[in-house]
Motif scaffolding. Structure first.
Motif, PDB file in Angstrom:
ATOM      1  N   MET A 184       0.835  -1.198   0.000  1.00 30.16           N
ATOM      2  CA  MET A 184       0.000   0.000   0.000  1.00 30.16           C
ATOM      3  C   MET A 184       0.872   1.251   0.000  1.00 30.16           C
ATOM      4  SD  MET A 184      -2.651   0.979   3.033  1.00 30.16           S
ATOM      5  CE  MET A 184      -3.291   2.632   3.252  1.00 30.16           C
ATOM      6  N   GLN A 185       0.485   2.263  -0.804  1.00 30.21           N
ATOM      7  CA  GLN A 185       1.247   3.505  -0.889  1.00 30.21           C
ATOM      8  C   GLN A 185       0.276   4.669  -1.041  1.00 30.21           C
ATOM      9  OE1 GLN A 185       4.122   3.655  -4.052  1.00 30.21           O
ATOM     10  NE2 GLN A 185       4.811   5.721  -3.537  1.00 30.21           N
ATOM     11  N   GLU A 186       0.393   5.642  -0.157  1.00 27.07           N
ATOM     12  CA  GLU A 186      -0.496   6.801  -0.175  1.00 27.07           C
ATOM     13  C   GLU A 186       0.233   7.992  -0.775  1.00 27.07           C
ATOM     14  OE1 GLU A 186      -3.308   9.331   2.968  1.00 27.07           O
ATOM     15  OE2 GLU A 186      -2.465   7.379   3.521  1.00 27.07           O
ATOM     16  N   VAL A 187      -0.432   8.664  -1.730  1.00 24.16           N
ATOM     17  CA  VAL A 187       0.168   9.794  -2.460  1.00 24.16           C
ATOM     18  C   VAL A 187      -0.750  10.998  -2.324  1.00 24.16           C
ATOM     19  CG1 VAL A 187       1.001  10.631  -4.689  1.00 24.16           C
ATOM     20  CG2 VAL A 187       1.254   8.221  -4.099  1.00 24.16           C
ATOM     21  N   HIS A 188      -0.180  12.131  -1.898  1.00 23.90           N
ATOM     22  CA  HIS A 188      -0.952  13.377  -1.765  1.00 23.90           C
ATOM     23  C   HIS A 188      -1.091  14.013  -3.143  1.00 23.90           C
ATOM     24  CE1 HIS A 188      -2.494  17.073  -0.008  1.00 23.90           C
ATOM     25  NE2 HIS A 188      -1.587  17.749  -0.699  1.00 23.90           N
ATOM     26  N   ILE A 189      -2.339  14.239  -3.564  1.00 26.64           N
ATOM     27  CA  ILE A 189      -2.608  14.784  -4.892  1.00 26.64           C
ATOM     28  C   ILE A 189      -3.016  16.249  -4.806  1.00 26.64           C
ATOM     29  CG2 ILE A 189      -4.026  14.555  -6.965  1.00 26.64           C
ATOM     30  CD1 ILE A 189      -2.030  12.324  -6.602  1.00 26.64           C
ATOM     31  N   LEU A 190      -4.113  16.502  -4.111  1.00 26.61           N
ATOM     32  CA  LEU A 190      -4.616  17.857  -3.962  1.00 26.61           C
ATOM     33  C   LEU A 190      -4.820  18.153  -2.487  1.00 26.61           C
ATOM     34  CD1 LEU A 190      -7.310  17.749  -6.796  1.00 26.61           C
ATOM     35  CD2 LEU A 190      -5.125  18.912  -6.920  1.00 26.61           C
ATOM     36  N   LYS A 191      -5.281  19.363  -2.184  1.00 24.38           N
ATOM     37  CA  LYS A 191      -5.543  19.718  -0.797  1.00 24.38           C
ATOM     38  C   LYS A 191      -6.668  18.839  -0.255  1.00 24.38           C
ATOM     39  CE  LYS A 191      -6.651  23.635   2.170  1.00 24.38           C
ATOM     40  NZ  LYS A 191      -7.030  25.075   2.216  1.00 24.38           N
ATOM     41  N   ASN A 192      -6.371  18.091   0.800  1.00 26.08           N
ATOM     42  CA  ASN A 192      -7.322  17.204   1.478  1.00 26.08           C
ATOM     43  C   ASN A 192      -7.758  16.018   0.617  1.00 26.08           C
ATOM     44  OD1 ASN A 192      -7.392  18.860   3.805  1.00 26.08           O
ATOM     45  ND2 ASN A 192      -8.930  20.184   2.850  1.00 26.08           N
ATOM     46  N   ILE A 193      -6.988  15.667  -0.407  1.00 28.68           N
ATOM     47  CA  ILE A 193      -7.312  14.499  -1.249  1.00 28.68           C
ATOM     48  C   ILE A 193      -6.044  13.680  -1.449  1.00 28.68           C
ATOM     49  CG2 ILE A 193      -8.074  13.710  -3.514  1.00 28.68           C
ATOM     50  CD1 ILE A 193      -9.842  16.162  -3.701  1.00 28.68           C
ATOM     51  N   ASN A 194      -6.093  12.405  -1.085  1.00 31.93           N
ATOM     52  CA  ASN A 194      -4.965  11.483  -1.233  1.00 31.93           C
ATOM     53  C   ASN A 194      -5.410  10.267  -2.039  1.00 31.93           C
ATOM     54  OD1 ASN A 194      -3.494  13.199   0.413  1.00 31.93           O
ATOM     55  ND2 ASN A 194      -3.857  12.014   2.267  1.00 31.93           N
ATOM     56  N   LEU A 195      -4.554   9.833  -2.951  1.00 30.80           N
ATOM     57  CA  LEU A 195      -4.787   8.600  -3.703  1.00 30.80           C
ATOM     58  C   LEU A 195      -3.945   7.489  -3.096  1.00 30.80           C
ATOM     59  CD1 LEU A 195      -4.879   9.757  -7.435  1.00 30.80           C
ATOM     60  CD2 LEU A 195      -6.758   9.432  -5.865  1.00 30.80           C
ATOM     61  N   VAL A 196      -4.535   6.288  -2.967  1.00 34.00           N
ATOM     62  CA  VAL A 196      -3.869   5.148  -2.336  1.00 34.00           C
ATOM     63  C   VAL A 196      -3.667   4.065  -3.389  1.00 34.00           C
ATOM     64  CG1 VAL A 196      -3.912   3.511  -0.429  1.00 34.00           C
ATOM     65  CG2 VAL A 196      -5.042   5.723  -0.172  1.00 34.00           C
ATOM     66  N   ASP A 197      -2.412   3.749  -3.650  1.00 33.86           N
ATOM     67  CA  ASP A 197      -2.076   2.687  -4.604  1.00 33.86           C
ATOM     68  C   ASP A 197      -2.106   1.333  -3.892  1.00 33.86           C
ATOM     69  OD1 ASP A 197      -1.408   1.449  -6.914  1.00 33.86           O
ATOM     70  OD2 ASP A 197       0.694   2.065  -6.927  1.00 33.86           O
ATOM     71  N   SER A 198      -2.489   0.289  -4.615  1.00 36.71           N
ATOM     72  CA  SER A 198      -2.632  -1.037  -4.021  1.00 36.71           C
ATOM     73  C   SER A 198      -2.027  -2.086  -4.938  1.00 36.71           C
ATOM     74  CB  SER A 198      -4.115  -1.360  -3.797  1.00 36.71           C
ATOM     75  OG  SER A 198      -4.798  -1.469  -5.034  1.00 36.71           O
ATOM     76  N   PRO A 199      -1.626  -3.232  -4.400  1.00 42.97           N
ATOM     77  CA  PRO A 199      -1.157  -4.327  -5.264  1.00 42.97           C
ATOM     78  C   PRO A 199      -2.313  -4.940  -6.047  1.00 42.97           C
ATOM     79  CG  PRO A 199      -1.238  -5.043  -2.978  1.00 42.97           C
ATOM     80  CD  PRO A 199      -1.524  -3.574  -2.974  1.00 42.97           C
ATOM     81  N   GLY A 200      -1.994  -5.707  -7.076  1.00 41.05           N
ATOM     82  CA  GLY A 200      -3.027  -6.313  -7.905  1.00 41.05           C
ATOM     83  C   GLY A 200      -3.815  -7.389  -7.164  1.00 41.05           C
ATOM     84  N   ILE A 201      -5.038  -7.587  -7.619  1.00 43.52           N
ATOM     85  CA  ILE A 201      -5.902  -8.607  -7.016  1.00 43.52           C
ATOM     86  C   ILE A 201      -5.351  -9.989  -7.362  1.00 43.52           C
ATOM     87  CG2 ILE A 201      -8.255  -9.496  -6.893  1.00 43.52           C
ATOM     88  CD1 ILE A 201      -9.194  -6.738  -7.884  1.00 43.52           C
ATOM     89  N   VAL A 202      -5.352 -10.881  -6.383  1.00 40.09           N
ATOM     90  CA  VAL A 202      -4.913 -12.262  -6.597  1.00 40.09           C
ATOM     91  C   VAL A 202      -6.044 -13.036  -7.256  1.00 40.09           C
ATOM     92  CG1 VAL A 202      -4.055 -14.351  -5.497  1.00 40.09           C
ATOM     93  CG2 VAL A 202      -3.400 -12.117  -4.595  1.00 40.09           C
ATOM     94  N   ALA A 203      -5.776 -13.641  -8.414  1.00 38.10           N
ATOM     95  CA  ALA A 203      -6.798 -14.359  -9.162  1.00 38.10           C
ATOM     96  C   ALA A 203      -6.829 -15.829  -8.748  1.00 38.10           C
ATOM     97  CB  ALA A 203      -6.538 -14.255 -10.663  1.00 38.10           C
ATOM     98  N   LEU A 204      -8.014 -16.419  -8.826  1.00 32.35           N
ATOM     99  CA  LEU A 204      -8.170 -17.847  -8.536  1.00 32.35           C
ATOM    100  C   LEU A 204      -7.612 -18.682  -9.684  1.00 32.35           C
ATOM    101  CD1 LEU A 204     -11.781 -17.931  -7.055  1.00 32.35           C
ATOM    102  CD2 LEU A 204      -9.719 -18.622  -5.862  1.00 32.35           C
ATOM    103  N   ASP A 205      -7.058 -19.829  -9.341  1.00 33.27           N
ATOM    104  CA  ASP A 205      -6.529 -20.721 -10.375  1.00 33.27           C
ATOM    105  C   ASP A 205      -7.634 -21.394 -11.175  1.00 33.27           C
ATOM    106  OD1 ASP A 205      -3.974 -20.117  -9.671  1.00 33.27           O
ATOM    107  OD2 ASP A 205      -3.741 -21.796  -8.286  1.00 33.27           O
ATOM    108  N   SER A 206      -8.868 -21.310 -10.677  1.00 35.59           N
ATOM    109  CA  SER A 206      -9.987 -21.937 -11.386  1.00 35.59           C
ATOM    110  C   SER A 206     -10.469 -21.110 -12.570  1.00 35.59           C
ATOM    111  CB  SER A 206     -11.147 -22.159 -10.412  1.00 35.59           C
ATOM    112  OG  SER A 206     -11.543 -20.934  -9.824  1.00 35.59           O
ATOM    113  N   ASN A 207      -9.913 -19.919 -12.782  1.00 35.68           N
ATOM    114  CA  ASN A 207     -10.286 -19.109 -13.944  1.00 35.68           C
ATOM    115  C   ASN A 207      -9.803 -19.776 -15.231  1.00 35.68           C
ATOM    116  OD1 ASN A 207     -11.507 -16.539 -12.875  1.00 35.68           O
ATOM    117  ND2 ASN A 207      -9.588 -16.515 -11.728  1.00 35.68           N
ATOM    118  N   PRO A 208     -10.437 -19.479 -16.366  1.00 33.53           N
ATOM    119  CA  PRO A 208     -10.012 -20.084 -17.637  1.00 33.53           C
ATOM    120  C   PRO A 208      -8.559 -19.750 -17.963  1.00 33.53           C
ATOM    121  CG  PRO A 208     -12.152 -19.018 -17.868  1.00 33.53           C
ATOM    122  CD  PRO A 208     -11.633 -18.629 -16.527  1.00 33.53           C
TER     123      PRO A 208
END
Length: 506
Positions: A295-319
């Motif tokens: 997780m990584q939080e980045v300040h963009i504007l006044k009182n607004i922060n964007l939070v970066d996240s790792p990718g979703i782990v996919a199930l092996d049962s997907n095609p």
């Protein structure tokens, strides 16, 4: 001039030149003396007058001065001796340590390397990635699900959306990479997705530089703007996203900063979106999948922060085709890039691959990768073909922002089971939908879209199942992934002299 058979050139000069140099030096010194005289600066040191003979107690004053001089010299000698003793003790300790442990640095380096590898394995584990993703969901007030415009339905995760709705969080769809699909297809997907939640059209920049290396921005003229639209450095939709979050923060009347979490499967462009809005390289991003691990939080504007996240782990049962298109198993370390490329080639028609990469007929995927490596110049020492590098480049074309392909949205798309009309109305509450629609139209006007004839059309396999809860990792049983048959229709357009590829993963 250097004379022959001499190592060094002569330093002798003509008399006229020597006299000229001496004259210039005299004039320069005279000028310096004149300037110093004007400023009142004199270089002559003041002479010590000493103690006059008529002064009382002259002998006592001279005796005190001599004692003070001797005292200062003794202190200097003591400091020199202390430094010598300190250096001697240091050398002695180093010798004793070398006799006790002959390789202390090597052992310490091995321990550090082992700890570093252990931390890297922990960060790549499903348990760690799921915990970091849950942290982002818990800490964020608004969740933005980033979707690849080439396959928006395949980039959706039902488990994620259901969790967001259960926690009463606001959900927004962000359609990224719209410059890789035809304009008509992008408009249809915007109309289809806005039935469930607010959706934004976005085109992230892939050439954001580091803040320390960023040069001064040149003045942009209207002609330069037209040229930049076809480049990867151009970004569209960042102003719309900033204005939307600012207006939502103002209308909500909340205290503290508004945290907006960006979630999605790997390589959909979460970090690139944050860098484009910020304007500098705040998060690491690239063609390689799974760069973001925490997780990584980045300040963009006044009182607004964007939070970066790792990718979703996919199930092996997907095609298998869905996993291969996104290189999900590669980034989890379950298979190599060569195996993923082989899986994708087995589910593609030979004719499509031959026309797309301009290679002759091949018998198996390994032969194709061999010819592809020779064409790109991926050779090892001795002229041996590097098939691993060819497989990596092949996957980068399909998962990166290079190859243009698109899928058609469903004609009748009912709401998912975890959504209701009440939940959809709640998610749209607080957002200026008219403003979003107008901003999306402006974004579509500025982006340069590919020709529909040069874009590959395929049928999506639907949403991709993912893992959010840590308990599901241990309960998950290894499933055998059966390859799905593929049917591809190729039609040639006489006007553009191009090919249409219709890929159907059944």
């Amino acid at each position: 001039m250097k004379r022959p058979k001499l190592k060094k050139a002569s330093k002798r000069v003509s008399c006229a030149k020597r006299y000229k140099i001496q004259k210039k030096v005299r004039e320069h010194n005279r000028k310096l003396r004149k300037e110093a005289k004007k400023k009142g600066i004199t270089k002559r040191p003041k002479k010590d007058l000493g103690v006059p003979s008529s002064a009382p107690f002259k002998e006592e004053v001279l005796r005190e001065a001599e004692q003070r001089r001797l005292q200062i010299e003794e202190e200097k000698e003591k400091r020199k001796q202390a430094k010598k003793d300190e250096r001697a003790q240091k050398r002695k300790k180093e010798k004793e340590g070398a006799t006790k442990d002959p390789e202390p640095k090597a052992k310490k380096a091995r321990k550090d390397e082992a700890q570093r590898k252990q931390k890297a394995v922990e960060k790549n584990s499903k348990h760690y990635l799921c915990s970091e993703l849950n942290k982002v969901i818990e800490a964020s007030d608004v969740i933005i699900e980033v979707l690849d415009a080439r396959d928006p339905l395949g980039c959706r995760c039902p488990q994620l959306e259901e969790t967001v709705l259960q926690k009463n969080k606001k959900l927004i769809f962000l359609l990224n990479k719209i410059d890789l699909v035809p304009k008509v297809n992008a408009e249809k997907w915007l109309q289809c997705l806005e039935k469930e939640a607010p959706v934004l059209a976005f085109k992230a920049s892939t050439q954001i530089q580091d803040k320390t290396m960023q040069e001064k921005k040149s003045r942009i003229t209207p002609s330069n703007c037209l040229l930049d639209r076809s480049r990867a450095a151009a970004c569209f939709g960042q102003n719309c996203l900033s204005d939307l979050l600012t207006s939502f923060y103002t209308a909500s009347n909340r205290e503290g900063a508004l945290k907006v979490g960006l979630v999605g499967f790997p390589n959909v462009g979460k970090s690139s979106v944050i860098n484009s809005v910020k304007g500098v390289l705040a998060c690491n991003a690239g063609v390689k999948r799974g760069i973001t691990k925490s997780m990584q939080e980045v300040h963009i504007l006044k009182n607004i922060n964007l939070v970066d996240s790792p990718g979703i782990v996919a199930l092996d049962s997907n095609p298998a085709p869905a996993l291969a298109l996104r290189s999900l198993r590669v980034e989890e370390g379950l298979e190599s890039e060569l195996q993923a490329a082989t899986t994708l080639l087995k589910h593609c028609d030979k004719t499509q691959v031959m026309l797309l990469y301009t290679v002759p007929d091949y018998r198996n995927p390994l032969e194709f990768l061999t010819m592809f490596a020779k064409k790109r110049g991926f050779l090892q020492k001795g002229g041996v073909v590097n098939t691993d590098q060819a497989a990596s480049a092949f996957l980068a074309d399909w998962t990166g922002a290079k190859l243009s392909y698109h899928c058609k949205p469903p004609e009748h798309s009912p709401l998912p089971s975890y959504m209701s009309e009440a939940s959809v109305a709640e998610m749209k509450k607080g957002w200026d939908l008219k403003k979003i629609k107008t901003a999306n139209e402006d974004t579509l006007k500025g982006v340069k879209f590919p020709n529909p004839a040069s874009s590959i059309s395929f049928t999506s396999r639907g949403p991709t199942a993912g893992i959010l809860n840590v308990s599901e990792i241990f309960a998950e049983s290894p499933a055998v992934i059966k390859p799905a048959p593929v049917s591809i229709d190729i039609s040639r357009s006489s006007a553009d002299d191009a090919y249409d590829f219709n890929v159907d993963f059944k």
